[in-house]
Design a protein around this motif. Structure first.
Motif, PDB file in Angstrom:
ATOM      1  N   LEU A  27       0.967  -1.080  -0.009  1.00  0.00           N
ATOM      2  CA  LEU A  27      -0.056  -0.090  -0.042  1.00  0.00           C
ATOM      3  C   LEU A  27       0.905   1.293   0.176  1.00  0.00           C
ATOM      4  CD1 LEU A  27      -2.826   1.287   0.091  1.00  0.00           C
ATOM      5  CD2 LEU A  27      -2.896   1.204   2.445  1.00  0.00           C
ATOM      6  N   PRO A  28       1.394   1.478  -1.319  1.00  0.00           N
ATOM      7  CA  PRO A  28       2.122   2.641  -1.313  1.00  0.00           C
ATOM      8  C   PRO A  28       1.383   3.907  -1.049  1.00  0.00           C
ATOM      9  CG  PRO A  28       1.709   1.933  -3.470  1.00  0.00           C
ATOM     10  CD  PRO A  28       1.220   0.801  -2.506  1.00  0.00           C
ATOM     11  N   GLY A  29       2.041   5.045  -0.439  1.00  0.00           N
ATOM     12  CA  GLY A  29       1.382   6.423  -0.071  1.00  0.00           C
ATOM     13  C   GLY A  29       1.214   7.284  -1.460  1.00  0.00           C
ATOM     14  N   PRO A  30       0.630   8.330  -1.480  1.00  0.00           N
ATOM     15  CA  PRO A  30       0.501   9.332  -2.603  1.00  0.00           C
ATOM     16  C   PRO A  30       1.817   9.770  -3.092  1.00  0.00           C
ATOM     17  CG  PRO A  30      -1.130   9.866  -0.840  1.00  0.00           C
ATOM     18  CD  PRO A  30      -0.063   8.951  -0.265  1.00  0.00           C
ATOM     19  N   TYR A  31       2.825  10.012  -2.135  1.00  0.00           N
ATOM     20  CA  TYR A  31       4.194  10.549  -2.713  1.00  0.00           C
ATOM     21  C   TYR A  31       5.018   9.210  -3.585  1.00  0.00           C
ATOM     22  CZ  TYR A  31       8.893  12.373  -3.027  1.00  0.00           C
ATOM     23  OH  TYR A  31      10.322  12.648  -3.363  1.00  0.00           O
ATOM     24  N   LEU A  32       4.687   8.042  -3.067  1.00  0.00           N
ATOM     25  CA  LEU A  32       5.398   6.923  -3.992  1.00  0.00           C
ATOM     26  C   LEU A  32       4.738   6.903  -5.337  1.00  0.00           C
ATOM     27  CD1 LEU A  32       6.290   4.350  -0.997  1.00  0.00           C
ATOM     28  CD2 LEU A  32       7.762   5.957  -2.370  1.00  0.00           C
ATOM     29  N   VAL A  33       3.280   7.094  -5.342  1.00  0.00           N
ATOM     30  CA  VAL A  33       2.697   6.667  -6.359  1.00  0.00           C
ATOM     31  C   VAL A  33       2.878   7.866  -7.445  1.00  0.00           C
ATOM     32  CG1 VAL A  33       0.280   6.741  -7.275  1.00  0.00           C
ATOM     33  CG2 VAL A  33       0.720   5.653  -5.381  1.00  0.00           C
ATOM     34  N   ARG A  53       4.523  -4.095  -8.566  1.00  0.00           N
ATOM     35  CA  ARG A  53       4.722  -2.575  -8.774  1.00  0.00           C
ATOM     36  C   ARG A  53       3.310  -2.105  -8.341  1.00  0.00           C
ATOM     37  NH1 ARG A  53       8.521   0.098 -11.159  1.00  0.00           N
ATOM     38  NH2 ARG A  53       7.703   1.823 -10.008  1.00  0.00           N
ATOM     39  N   THR A  54       2.990  -1.918  -7.144  1.00  0.00           N
ATOM     40  CA  THR A  54       1.623  -1.878  -6.551  1.00  0.00           C
ATOM     41  C   THR A  54       1.363  -0.266  -6.921  1.00  0.00           C
ATOM     42  OG1 THR A  54       2.487  -1.724  -4.310  1.00  0.00           O
ATOM     43  CG2 THR A  54       1.085  -3.503  -5.113  1.00  0.00           C
ATOM     44  N   LEU A 114       2.377   1.318  -9.303  1.00  0.00           N
ATOM     45  CA  LEU A 114       1.925   1.554 -10.785  1.00  0.00           C
ATOM     46  C   LEU A 114       0.566   1.229 -10.845  1.00  0.00           C
ATOM     47  CD1 LEU A 114       5.342   0.558 -12.968  1.00  0.00           C
ATOM     48  CD2 LEU A 114       4.381   2.714 -12.010  1.00  0.00           C
ATOM     49  N   VAL A 115       0.263  -0.079 -10.189  1.00  0.00           N
ATOM     50  CA  VAL A 115      -1.186  -0.283 -10.266  1.00  0.00           C
ATOM     51  C   VAL A 115      -2.196   0.825  -9.841  1.00  0.00           C
ATOM     52  CG1 VAL A 115      -2.862  -1.952  -9.213  1.00  0.00           C
ATOM     53  CG2 VAL A 115      -0.657  -2.758  -9.765  1.00  0.00           C
ATOM     54  N   ILE A 116      -1.793   1.500  -8.939  1.00  0.00           N
ATOM     55  CA  ILE A 116      -2.647   2.559  -8.349  1.00  0.00           C
ATOM     56  C   ILE A 116      -2.373   3.823  -9.419  1.00  0.00           C
ATOM     57  CG2 ILE A 116      -2.998   4.225  -6.553  1.00  0.00           C
ATOM     58  CD1 ILE A 116      -2.091   2.261  -4.575  1.00  0.00           C
ATOM     59  N   VAL A 117      -1.276   3.982  -9.999  1.00  0.00           N
ATOM     60  CA  VAL A 117      -1.204   4.835 -10.961  1.00  0.00           C
ATOM     61  C   VAL A 117      -2.148   4.759 -12.158  1.00  0.00           C
ATOM     62  CG1 VAL A 117       0.211   5.627 -13.052  1.00  0.00           C
ATOM     63  CG2 VAL A 117       1.098   5.661 -10.769  1.00  0.00           C
ATOM     64  N   GLY A 118      -2.419   3.584 -12.657  1.00  0.00           N
ATOM     65  CA  GLY A 118      -3.271   2.998 -13.661  1.00  0.00           C
ATOM     66  C   GLY A 118      -4.590   3.198 -13.134  1.00  0.00           C
ATOM     67  N   MET A 119      -4.919   2.903 -12.045  1.00  0.00           N
ATOM     68  CA  MET A 119      -6.130   2.874 -11.483  1.00  0.00           C
ATOM     69  C   MET A 119      -6.745   4.356 -11.535  1.00  0.00           C
ATOM     70  SD  MET A 119      -6.055   0.121  -8.335  1.00  0.00           S
ATOM     71  CE  MET A 119      -7.390   0.657  -7.557  1.00  0.00           C
ATOM     72  N   LEU A 120      -6.065   5.336 -10.893  1.00  0.00           N
ATOM     73  CA  LEU A 120      -6.424   6.605 -10.992  1.00  0.00           C
ATOM     74  C   LEU A 120      -6.363   7.351 -12.098  1.00  0.00           C
ATOM     75  CD1 LEU A 120      -3.870   7.774  -7.750  1.00  0.00           C
ATOM     76  CD2 LEU A 120      -6.215   7.383  -7.904  1.00  0.00           C
ATOM     77  N   LEU A 121      -5.635   6.755 -13.125  1.00  0.00           N
ATOM     78  CA  LEU A 121      -5.682   7.330 -14.483  1.00  0.00           C
ATOM     79  C   LEU A 121      -7.036   6.945 -14.998  1.00  0.00           C
ATOM     80  CD1 LEU A 121      -2.248   7.096 -15.944  1.00  0.00           C
ATOM     81  CD2 LEU A 121      -3.508   9.226 -15.812  1.00  0.00           C
ATOM     82  N   VAL A 122      -7.478   5.537 -14.969  1.00  0.00           N
ATOM     83  CA  VAL A 122      -8.744   5.129 -15.372  1.00  0.00           C
ATOM     84  C   VAL A 122      -9.896   6.139 -14.802  1.00  0.00           C
ATOM     85  CG1 VAL A 122     -10.566   3.368 -15.463  1.00  0.00           C
ATOM     86  CG2 VAL A 122      -8.159   2.940 -15.709  1.00  0.00           C
ATOM     87  N   GLY A 123      -9.689   6.527 -13.519  1.00  0.00           N
ATOM     88  CA  GLY A 123     -10.758   7.213 -13.013  1.00  0.00           C
ATOM     89  C   GLY A 123     -10.877   8.824 -13.343  1.00  0.00           C
ATOM     90  N   ALA A 124      -9.722   9.250 -13.682  1.00  0.00           N
ATOM     91  CA  ALA A 124      -9.617  10.597 -14.225  1.00  0.00           C
ATOM     92  C   ALA A 124      -9.852  10.701 -15.705  1.00  0.00           C
ATOM     93  CB  ALA A 124      -7.823  11.129 -14.041  1.00  0.00           C
ATOM     94  N   LEU A 125      -9.566   9.944 -16.308  1.00  0.00           N
ATOM     95  CA  LEU A 125     -10.125   9.613 -17.957  1.00  0.00           C
ATOM     96  C   LEU A 125     -11.673   9.583 -18.073  1.00  0.00           C
ATOM     97  CD1 LEU A 125      -6.972   7.641 -19.777  1.00  0.00           C
ATOM     98  CD2 LEU A 125      -7.707  10.377 -19.783  1.00  0.00           C
TER      99      LEU A 125
END
Length: 263
Positions: free
Chosen positions: A45-51, A226-227, A229-240
């Motif tokens: 569970l990486p924090g916002p900064y690591l993401v 790479r959790t 990057l998993v969260i990066v992808g999830m947030l991008l899906v939501g933003a788009l």
């Protein structure tokens, strides 16, 4: 007879439109950071900064923009096909009652089948690539648009139709100038629902039948643990998804304004 109570609202403060959402995002980030610290395992569970660092890393490599473009292309093609087929078919079935009565059992048979259930056949029919994901998004988007269009046509006020017929309108003119504008607000609801449902199934389709796109990016990041990057992808899906919904709402406003539709 009682008079309706007038609506009362306070005047909008300067910057209020951006302050509320900004505060909500800040609160979400703080809760996320607190949860990451309590969990005490930055790999799971990486924090916002690591993401954020992960986002900078993959964006600089050029891989992430390519995945975004591929996903938007697949979604655009599938959603456009669904609109071009479902809206005219919905107008026809909504207008011709006997035809709708004949085809409704078939529609109701196919509609409840989850798009996920089509995955094995989609991969067998179209192999790996763009087509399986496009097919899944099309299936997910088609039925909400179709059913909302049928319901919209059948809910048009009969008075409008009678007045138009009294003025000698032809069937084609009646459909184009009266029925479609009157039904548009309800059709737009179906378009919005299909947008969200189709975008959700884009990710699922790319996880199963593609080697590119945001769904594949999330799955590939998980395989390498790479959790962030998993969260990066999830947030991008939501933003788009949010961006697409806002663009749809803006286009709907223009159509409403052109046809003089209020509300």
């Amino acid at each position: 007879m009682t008079k309706p109570t007038p609506k009362f609202s306070l005047p909008e403060l300067p910057g209020e439109r951006f302050f509320g959402p900004g505060l909500a995002v800040l609160l979400f980030l703080l809760l996320w950071e607190a949860a990451a610290r309590l969990y005490a395992n930055e790999y799971l569970l990486p924090g916002p900064y690591l993401v954020l660092l992960g986002l900078v890393e993959v964006w600089g490599s050029g891989l992430l923009p390519e995945h975004i473009v591929v996903s938007l292309f697949r979604f655009g093609v599938a959603y456009l096909l669904a609109v071009l087929l479902a809206v005219p078919l919905g107008l026809i079935l909504g207008w011709f009652t006997r035809l709708h009565r004949a085809l409704d059992p078939l529609i109701q048979l196919l509609r409840p089948i989850s798009p996920v259930a089509w995955f094995p056949l989609a991969v067998l029919w179209f192999r790996i690539g763009d087509l399986p994901a496009i097919f899944i998004i099309f299936i997910a988007s088609f039925f909400p648009i179709l059913l909302s269009t049928i319901a919209a046509v059948r809910s048009v006020d009969p008075t409008y139709i009678k007045v138009a017929l009294n003025f000698g309108s032809s069937q084609a003119s009646l459909l184009c100038k009266v029925v479609i504008p009157a039904a548009f607000p309800y059709i737009a609801v179906g378009l919005h629902i299909a947008l969200g449902v189709g975008w959700i199934h884009l990710v699922a389709g790319e996880m199963l039948g593609a080697q590119s796109g945001l769904g594949y990016f999330i799955l590939d990041a998980r395989n390498f643990l790479r959790t962030d990057l998993v969260i990066v992808g999830m947030l991008l899906v939501g933003a788009l998804g949010l961006l697409l919904d806002r663009l749809m709402a803006a286009a709907e406003k223009k159509v409403r304004r052109r046809w003089g539709i209020t509300g």
